[in-house]
Design a protein around this motif. Sequence first.
Motif, PDB file in Angstrom:
ATOM      1  N   ALA A  21       0.818  -1.217   0.000  1.00 39.21           N
ATOM      2  CA  ALA A  21       0.000   0.000   0.000  1.00 39.21           C
ATOM      3  C   ALA A  21       0.855   1.272   0.000  1.00 39.21           C
ATOM      4  O   ALA A  21       1.692   1.451   0.886  1.00 39.21           O
ATOM      5  N   LYS A  22       0.584   2.154  -0.952  1.00 38.09           N
ATOM      6  CA  LYS A  22       1.246   3.471  -0.956  1.00 38.09           C
ATOM      7  C   LYS A  22       1.009   4.198   0.361  1.00 38.09           C
ATOM      8  O   LYS A  22       1.934   4.750   0.949  1.00 38.09           O
ATOM      9  N   ASN A  23      -0.248   4.177   0.817  1.00 40.41           N
ATOM     10  CA  ASN A  23      -0.574   4.985   2.005  1.00 40.41           C
ATOM     11  C   ASN A  23      -0.084   4.359   3.303  1.00 40.41           C
ATOM     12  O   ASN A  23      -0.188   4.976   4.361  1.00 40.41           O
ATOM     13  N   ALA A  24       0.448   3.141   3.225  1.00 42.64           N
ATOM     14  CA  ALA A  24       1.167   2.573   4.364  1.00 42.64           C
ATOM     15  C   ALA A  24       2.662   2.818   4.190  1.00 42.64           C
ATOM     16  O   ALA A  24       3.368   3.174   5.134  1.00 42.64           O
ATOM     17  N   SER A  48       5.874   6.544  -8.118  1.00 45.83           N
ATOM     18  CA  SER A  48       6.630   7.802  -8.103  1.00 45.83           C
ATOM     19  C   SER A  48       6.586   8.453  -6.716  1.00 45.83           C
ATOM     20  O   SER A  48       7.542   9.104  -6.301  1.00 45.83           O
ATOM     21  N   ASP A  49       5.502   8.259  -5.956  1.00 39.08           N
ATOM     22  CA  ASP A  49       5.458   8.812  -4.594  1.00 39.08           C
ATOM     23  C   ASP A  49       6.535   8.200  -3.697  1.00 39.08           C
ATOM     24  O   ASP A  49       7.079   8.875  -2.818  1.00 39.08           O
ATOM     25  N   ILE A  50       6.811   6.934  -3.912  1.00 45.25           N
ATOM     26  CA  ILE A  50       7.844   6.263  -3.098  1.00 45.25           C
ATOM     27  C   ILE A  50       9.204   6.864  -3.444  1.00 45.25           C
ATOM     28  O   ILE A  50      10.039   7.118  -2.565  1.00 45.25           O
ATOM     29  N   THR A 121      -8.527  21.581   0.599  1.00 45.73           N
ATOM     30  CA  THR A 121      -7.572  22.489   1.270  1.00 45.73           C
ATOM     31  C   THR A 121      -6.522  21.738   2.079  1.00 45.73           C
ATOM     32  O   THR A 121      -5.411  22.209   2.238  1.00 45.73           O
ATOM     33  N   ARG A 122      -6.892  20.637   2.659  1.00 42.69           N
ATOM     34  CA  ARG A 122      -5.971  19.738   3.351  1.00 42.69           C
ATOM     35  C   ARG A 122      -5.097  20.428   4.403  1.00 42.69           C
ATOM     36  O   ARG A 122      -3.867  20.462   4.300  1.00 42.69           O
ATOM     37  N   PRO A 123      -5.724  20.965   5.446  1.00 43.42           N
ATOM     38  CA  PRO A 123      -4.967  21.657   6.497  1.00 43.42           C
ATOM     39  C   PRO A 123      -4.133  20.683   7.347  1.00 43.42           C
ATOM     40  O   PRO A 123      -4.370  19.472   7.318  1.00 43.42           O
ATOM     41  N   THR A 305     -12.708   7.384   1.147  1.00 46.30           N
ATOM     42  CA  THR A 305     -12.713   8.474   0.151  1.00 46.30           C
ATOM     43  C   THR A 305     -11.864   8.097  -1.070  1.00 46.30           C
ATOM     44  O   THR A 305     -12.197   8.484  -2.192  1.00 46.30           O
ATOM     45  N   ASP A 306     -10.811   7.311  -0.850  1.00 49.03           N
ATOM     46  CA  ASP A 306      -9.929   6.934  -1.967  1.00 49.03           C
ATOM     47  C   ASP A 306     -10.583   5.928  -2.919  1.00 49.03           C
ATOM     48  O   ASP A 306      -9.989   5.560  -3.936  1.00 49.03           O
ATOM     49  N   MET A 307     -11.795   5.444  -2.582  1.00 52.88           N
ATOM     50  CA  MET A 307     -12.534   4.535  -3.472  1.00 52.88           C
ATOM     51  C   MET A 307     -13.751   5.209  -4.107  1.00 52.88           C
ATOM     52  O   MET A 307     -14.477   4.584  -4.878  1.00 52.88           O
ATOM     53  N   ASN A 331     -13.545  18.961  -2.496  1.00 54.48           N
ATOM     54  CA  ASN A 331     -13.506  19.110  -3.953  1.00 54.48           C
ATOM     55  C   ASN A 331     -13.034  17.816  -4.618  1.00 54.48           C
ATOM     56  O   ASN A 331     -12.121  17.828  -5.430  1.00 54.48           O
ATOM     57  N   ARG A 332     -13.667  16.710  -4.232  1.00 49.02           N
ATOM     58  CA  ARG A 332     -13.176  15.446  -4.787  1.00 49.02           C
ATOM     59  C   ARG A 332     -14.157  14.860  -5.802  1.00 49.02           C
ATOM     60  O   ARG A 332     -14.403  13.657  -5.821  1.00 49.02           O
ATOM     61  N   PHE A 333     -14.665  15.735  -6.675  1.00 45.26           N
ATOM     62  CA  PHE A 333     -15.588  15.277  -7.716  1.00 45.26           C
ATOM     63  C   PHE A 333     -15.079  15.667  -9.107  1.00 45.26           C
ATOM     64  O   PHE A 333     -15.860  15.862 -10.019  1.00 45.26           O
ATOM     65  N   ASP A 370      -6.370  14.354 -10.422  1.00 43.16           N
ATOM     66  CA  ASP A 370      -5.844  13.636  -9.259  1.00 43.16           C
ATOM     67  C   ASP A 370      -5.838  12.140  -9.505  1.00 43.16           C
ATOM     68  O   ASP A 370      -6.391  11.647 -10.489  1.00 43.16           O
ATOM     69  N   LEU A 371      -5.187  11.474  -8.572  1.00 41.81           N
ATOM     70  CA  LEU A 371      -4.907  10.043  -8.702  1.00 41.81           C
ATOM     71  C   LEU A 371      -6.150   9.169  -8.877  1.00 41.81           C
ATOM     72  O   LEU A 371      -6.263   8.418  -9.849  1.00 41.81           O
ATOM     73  N   ARG A 372      -7.076   9.234  -7.943  1.00 40.67           N
ATOM     74  CA  ARG A 372      -8.217   8.299  -8.009  1.00 40.67           C
ATOM     75  C   ARG A 372      -9.195   8.707  -9.105  1.00 40.67           C
ATOM     76  O   ARG A 372      -9.861   7.853  -9.688  1.00 40.67           O
ATOM     77  N   ALA A 373      -9.288  10.002  -9.384  1.00 40.15           N
ATOM     78  CA  ALA A 373     -10.130  10.450 -10.493  1.00 40.15           C
ATOM     79  C   ALA A 373      -9.600   9.848 -11.795  1.00 40.15           C
ATOM     80  O   ALA A 373     -10.366   9.355 -12.630  1.00 40.15           O
ATOM     81  N   ASP A 397       0.649   7.322 -11.922  1.00 45.96           N
ATOM     82  CA  ASP A 397       1.926   6.712 -11.556  1.00 45.96           C
ATOM     83  C   ASP A 397       2.309   7.017 -10.111  1.00 45.96           C
ATOM     84  O   ASP A 397       3.164   6.358  -9.540  1.00 45.96           O
ATOM     85  N   ARG A 398       1.652   8.003  -9.511  1.00 47.89           N
ATOM     86  CA  ARG A 398       1.872   8.267  -8.078  1.00 47.89           C
ATOM     87  C   ARG A 398       1.410   7.090  -7.238  1.00 47.89           C
ATOM     88  O   ARG A 398       1.974   6.834  -6.177  1.00 47.89           O
ATOM     89  N   GLY A 399       0.343   6.419  -7.672  1.00 48.78           N
ATOM     90  CA  GLY A 399      -0.276   5.435  -6.785  1.00 48.78           C
ATOM     91  C   GLY A 399      -0.575   4.080  -7.386  1.00 48.78           C
ATOM     92  O   GLY A 399      -1.061   3.199  -6.680  1.00 48.78           O
TER      93      GLY A 399
HETATM   94  C1  LIG Z   1      -5.058  11.480  -2.569  1.00 45.84           C
HETATM   95  C2  LIG Z   1      -4.269  10.462  -2.267  1.00 45.84           C
HETATM   96  O1  LIG Z   1      -3.009  10.581  -1.810  1.00 45.84           O
HETATM   97  P1  LIG Z   1      -2.286  11.856  -1.160  1.00 45.84           P
HETATM   98  O2  LIG Z   1      -2.809  11.964   0.239  1.00 45.84           O
HETATM   99  O3  LIG Z   1      -0.849  11.471  -1.166  1.00 45.84           O
HETATM  100  O4  LIG Z   1      -2.607  13.046  -1.990  1.00 45.84           O
HETATM  101  C3  LIG Z   1      -4.736   9.059  -2.432  1.00 45.84           C
HETATM  102  O5  LIG Z   1      -4.024   8.125  -2.029  1.00 45.84           O
HETATM  103  O6  LIG Z   1      -5.843   8.868  -2.999  1.00 45.84           O
END
Ligand SMILES: C=C(OP(=O)(O)O)C(=O)O
Length: 419
Positions: A21-24, A48-50, A121-123, A305-307, A331-333, A370-373, A397-399
């Motif tokens: 998992a990227k997010n792990a 690429s994120d790694i 915004t991701r504070p 949210t990532d699905m 803004n994830r649409f 974005d990645l999942r879009a 390629d990020r994920g």
């Molecule tokens: C948005 C994602 O990653 P990040 O938090 O790195 O932007 C994601 O994994 O869907």
Amino acid sequence: MDRIRIRGGRRLNGRIAVGGAKNAALPLMATGLLTHENVVLTNAPALSDIATMGGLLAQHGLRVEHDTASRRISLDGAATDFEAPYDLVRKMRASVLVLGPLLARYGEARVSLPGGCAIGTRPVDLHLKGLEQMGAVIELDAGYINAHVDGRLKGARILFTQVSVGATENLLMAATLADGTSELINAAREPEIADLAHCLISMGARIEGVGTDRLVIQGVDSLHGTTHPILPDRIEAGTFACAGAITGGELLLEGMKLELFGACTRSLREAGVELVQQEDGVLARRLNGLHGVDVMTEPFPGFATDMQAQFMALMAVAEGASMITETIFENRFMHVPELTRMGARINAHGSSAIVRGVSRLSGAPVMATDLRASVSLIIAGLAAEGDTVVNRVYHLDRGYERVEQKLAGVGAEIERLPG
Ligand SMILES: C=C(OP(=O)(O)O)C(=O)O
Ligand SMILES: CC(=O)N[C@H]1[C@@H](OP(=O)(O)OP(=O)(O)OC[C@H]2O[C@@H](n3ccc(=O)[nH]c3=O)[C@H](O)[C@@H]2O)O[C@H](CO)[C@@H](O)[C@@H]1O
């Protein structure tokens, strides 16, 4: 810039490998800053994120080796530079996870404020407040977080006012080397956090409550090296489950564990996708037709949210309507207008979108920010009539590792067009 072309209409069938998992992996890599001994992560995905995180840790002074053939990342040595520059943090928000470890081990960090990104915004205020409660002095200056602590961070009782994956991870890592006991209340419960906690425990950290929303950490003087396997990527697996289902196919998601899906299991089943745990992975099989299902994104074990984007692509061809509500990001649409260009009937208003299933989608040139879009457009393209060309593949390629090769391996007509 590379693009990906998909010719829709092929049924997917077979075995598909789910990577680490990227997010792990990204928070796990930050643990390399908590010890000068060797931390080895196995089952590492080649993303690429790694590479970006490896570059950041190398800039801090660690020796970073990523052997993509053996899927091992090795982190070694001590940090000599405590700055995470804007150019890297901007590219990948997980860079902010170096803040807690640098402060805990070296008493000093200068990390660019991540700022917003395409999905919201991701504070990071919860990260900063928690570290301040642990005794850090934090100033924001010229877009940077300047943080230091005299001596060691101090254990603290931290109550998160909102469930935050990143803040839980940052403070969990910081607390392992703090003086005294820390309590993280209303902590996020994502499986990637439990994976991080298990890795930290194997490095000598003392953590209780793993997998719950209350983590209790007794700080220790130092941590040692370890070898830790990265858990399977539940989002990659869920993406493939949607990809198989939209084509009416059957895929064995190799290495996946059903419990990692949380509420996504129920939503996929209600939509008509059978999911069965087998010895070597999860079998995802479309039963008959697809049905519209309402989902709302929530922290784990809620619907991820990532699905959301991938599930929306599936709902675009389901029978009936589906209401999809996004509660994590404002803004994830961004996939909505692109899916609409492919013939989907979707009305988005505020944080909700109504999807009215259609009998056919048509291929089109599309672009996502974005990645999942981006991957949701590939899923739609697999079911569409004609060709779909997805631009800006660097998001993918990020994920996703070799996503076109993995999908081609189970029967998709998909190729990368080098740019
Ligand atoms: C948005 C994602 O990653 P990040 O938090 O790195 O932007 C994601 O994994 O869907
Ligand atoms: C809970 C949740 O689903 N988190 C997702 C989030 O993690 P990520 O760690 O990026 O984001 P957080 O979990 O921290 O954010 C959750 C919510 O809390 C808010 N917030 C967060 C931190 C902070 O300091 N202040 C604040 O207000 C955010 O704006 C957001 O609305 O994006 C990742 C990438 O898509 C996903 O893998 C995670 O599943």
